[in-house]
Design an enzyme around this catalytic site. Structure first.
Site, PDB file in Angstrom:
ATOM      1  N   LYS A 166     -10.416  29.405  33.432  1.00 42.52           N
ATOM      2  CA  LYS A 166      -9.770  29.614  32.129  1.00 42.52           C
ATOM      3  C   LYS A 166      -8.475  30.423  32.276  1.00 42.52           C
ATOM      4  CE  LYS A 166     -14.230  29.088  29.874  1.00 42.52           C
ATOM      5  NZ  LYS A 166     -15.501  29.768  29.523  1.00 42.52           N
ATOM      6  N   GLU A 217     -27.415  30.216  32.975  1.00 42.52           N
ATOM      7  CA  GLU A 217     -28.057  29.043  33.546  1.00 42.52           C
ATOM      8  C   GLU A 217     -28.945  29.437  34.718  1.00 42.52           C
ATOM      9  OE1 GLU A 217     -25.363  25.778  34.234  1.00 42.52           O
ATOM     10  OE2 GLU A 217     -24.175  26.377  32.496  1.00 42.52           O
TER      11      GLU A 217
END
Lengths: 455, 455
Positions: free
Chosen positions: A222, A207
């Site tokens: 995560k 990004e």
């Protein structure tokens, strides 16, 4: 999206459920993933109805900008800015907006009004999963989040259901595609981190604002989710030791290559057995893996997770960890599970945190290291460095010394580069050694300190 | 096994469920897998109770021979020869006896008396899964069978739950450890099939009676289960085209190596889109895979399964496909799921066969082939063979000709070996070509016909 015309006629032997039995679905967010979710729901309308036992009826899509055209699968008449009203009308809320707020408030509201929730929001789960779980429990609804870890790869379900009768020792995962893409590019082409990042941004693998990926925050979220599931304990994002890949240099990659190793950003969750009991660790950092380790060959933006369990042995899962369609696949699987429970009664898996295992601080962990130093090239420097390490109880595995090009001009000192790999030693012992190196005028720079894993 | 003393004290924050809330478990069979199941239940008593919300109480173990000592985890006082009485007393029946009867009758009886069933019995599921599913449905109990396909690798749950909102196109699996061990040994050492089999038997990787493995029947049973789940259609063992590995020669392995390929026994289940609609295929045969295909590097007795789905893309699962502990891990995961449903209400996934997709006969499939022939070495033979193939619409990709050592003595004919790989062509076209070769006196032998997959 036509909610009334069936996609194709169903066979007389197995009629699709009646339209009257529809489940009301609210979708929060209509970005890349949301759009794919809506596309799959529309395109697989009849199949999903058969698999669930009821039709899914999308009753609203919450977005921030009502005016933007989002294509055929996001019909304008279903758009709303008032997510808070929307979630009260739904049987099932799919959250793909991301971020902590207003996602948290909306999901709590949805559950309080009796909706089951499917979310891909790893940041929210890692920061405040407990309150979501609690709300699901109180209100007797389901909370599914397969898409929050490793995208399309079935991982949450295997860890919390398939391995529920086993004892997981360790999970080693490549769970962030952006950083794997960057490290893979650096390994293949020898470019610097900055060049690889710019390239990844241009190609859409990173990004414009890449901090969450390259600093390891996404991988850490995560890791916290995986650790909580694997060890039946609450592990929050703030519990995860996290180092990103911004300091990994082309020299590190080259040095790893000379050692027959590959540098990967790893999410590691581990059970550490000690005399006094057991503790757990969740951490994220770039590490050197042997080239023959299955995770070393995971290229580009792919994800892979390696699990070691007492009875199952070693398992590996591989696939696409991000992207609209793969993430939507994971979400739809959860939607089918949650919707089936609605139709048939019963509830899905609940939070399991009975074990409440304590976390081992990083300094108490034993790791193998690769340390790279720039030093003055004078007699005795190697002995000095080796002495510092051995004085701290660290035993050297290999050492690589290389004279650097001496800058021209009189009075310039000759410099050398020293690369050292160690056997497993306490993190605290390495910290103490690095402190000594920093205070030693012969050591001009500590270029890098990386862990070695997977041996 | 002490049923009353807890393994370790539980913390005051999360008390273990009361002993009074125990679920009654019957185990059918106490071989390698059964013993491991009983060991895990005993050793993880407290953990399982927390995860389930109730204790598991083993009420009986059905065996054929009551007198044999089976070690500490199979207490003699729980052994019974009367499985039929045992299954009526249980909340949960774990079937690890194998074979069609009496397993089928016992499981139907168990479900009729309200017990949920966890089984590893791939042969029974492949032959008569529909009647088991039906019984589960009628009696409102659960039927779980993760251990029936690829042992410890979570595969049933991912396919029938995680991918329930996706559209699976293809599953390519190495799901039989024995045959993978044999083919891997042939590839590594160049030995013949017979030698590799004898070696595998000596090391315990192949049974004394290896027919079910080497003829592909075990892999075919797993293919039928996978196809049924992946395509929401009933696929029985008898629907699966099955070729084993007994005809794979050291020459085939060597030829594959020259082509940059590896021979693996593959279970393939596939959706075939045609103009008139779609049909499905389930088949098992040894095939040549490119060396860079992820399945090519699966060595020894490991299993791996490659799944292609529309939205998820490519997924791979890898792990131990057999053995006592890995299989027991998969069974225990199912036991926890089935037991949780008991405690909390609700039912697990049901059979989904609404799609009722038709099966495509083998002759209608399009495959790439490797064909190896022994021919008389005379002018025009190559042109003749190529002509036969092209006459049947088969286009040749590569051809390899090699003069064989001519036997000494006058009047002996010169022989050549021809290895041909083709582009994708109809199976029926290859069958027709092989018929022509068989009738051609120049072709002395059709040495082998293998498919090429994974391109």
């Amino acid at each position: 999206m036509s909610q009334t015309s069936p996609g194709h006629p169903s066979s007389p032997e197995s009629p699709a459920p009646a339209e009257s039995s529809a489940l009301r679905v609210a979708v929060l967010g209509a970005g890349t993933v949301g759009t794919e979710v809506l596309r799959l729901i529309a395109q697989q309308r009849q199949d999903l109805a058969h698999r669930i036992g009821a039709h899914l009826e999308v009753v609203g899509i919450a977005v921030r900008d009502l005016t933007r055209d989002r294509g055929e699968h996001v019909p304008a008449e279903l758009l709303t800015e008032d997510a808070s009203v929307l979630v009260r009308e739904a049987d099932l809320v799919i959250e793909v907006m991301g971020g902590i707020e207003p996602a948290r408030t909306l999901l709590l509201e949805a559950m309080a009004h009796g909706a089951s929730v499917v979310t891909a929001n790893k940041a929210l789960l890692a920061q405040d999963g407990a309150s979501l779980y609690e709300a699901a429990d109180i209100h007797g609804v389901d909370l599914y989040f397969e898409a929050a870890v490793a995208g399309a790869i079935p991982l949450v379900r295997p860890v919390r259901e398939s391995l529920a009768g086993d004892r997981i020792q360790r999970v080693l995962g490549i769970v962030n595609g952006t950083t794997n893409y960057i490290l893979d590019a650096m390994t293949r082409t020898g470019v610097s981190f900055d060049e690889a990042l710019a390239d990844a941004q241009e190609l859409g693998y990173a990004e414009a604002e890449p901090t969450a990926d390259i600093q390891g925050h996404d991988a850490a979220a995560k890791a916290s989710i995986l650790a909580s599931l694997a060890f039946h304990s609450r592990v929050r994002l703030s519990d995860v030791h996290c180092e990103g890949i911004t300091e990994v240099s082309a020299q590190d990659i080259a040095a790893a290559g000379r050692m027959g190793r590959t540098i990967k950003l790893l999410s590691i969750v581990e059970r550490v057995e000690e005399e006094t009991g057991e503790r757990i660790s969740a951490r994220v950092y770039p590490a050197l893996l042997p080239e023959e380790h299955p995770l070393s060959s995971v290229s580009e933006a792919y994800n892979a997770v390696f699990i070691e369990a007492d009875a199952a042995g070693s398992l590996m899962f591989y696939g696409q960890g991000a992207g609209g369609a793969p993430t939507a696949s994971a979400i739809l699987g959860d939607v089918v599970s949650a919707a089936r429970q609605r139709v048939r009664g019963g509830v899905g898996p609940r939070e399991s945190h009975y074990a409440e295992l304590e976390q081992i601080p990083l300094e108490d962990l034993r790791n193998a290291f690769y340390v790279s130093l720039t030093v003055q090239d004078r007699p005795g420097v190697l002995a000095e460095i080796a002495g510092t390490l051995s004085g701290n109880g660290i035993s050297i595995s290999t050492i690589h010394q290389e004279l650097l090009e001496t800058p021209e001009g009189e009075g310039q000192q000759a410099l050398a580069h020293i690369g050292i790999s160690t056997h497993r030693a306490l993190e605290s012992a390495m910290t103490a050694s690095l402190d000594v190196f920093s205070a030693n005028s012969t050591v001009l720079n500590i270029d890098s300190v990386l862990r070695i894993e997977g041996d």
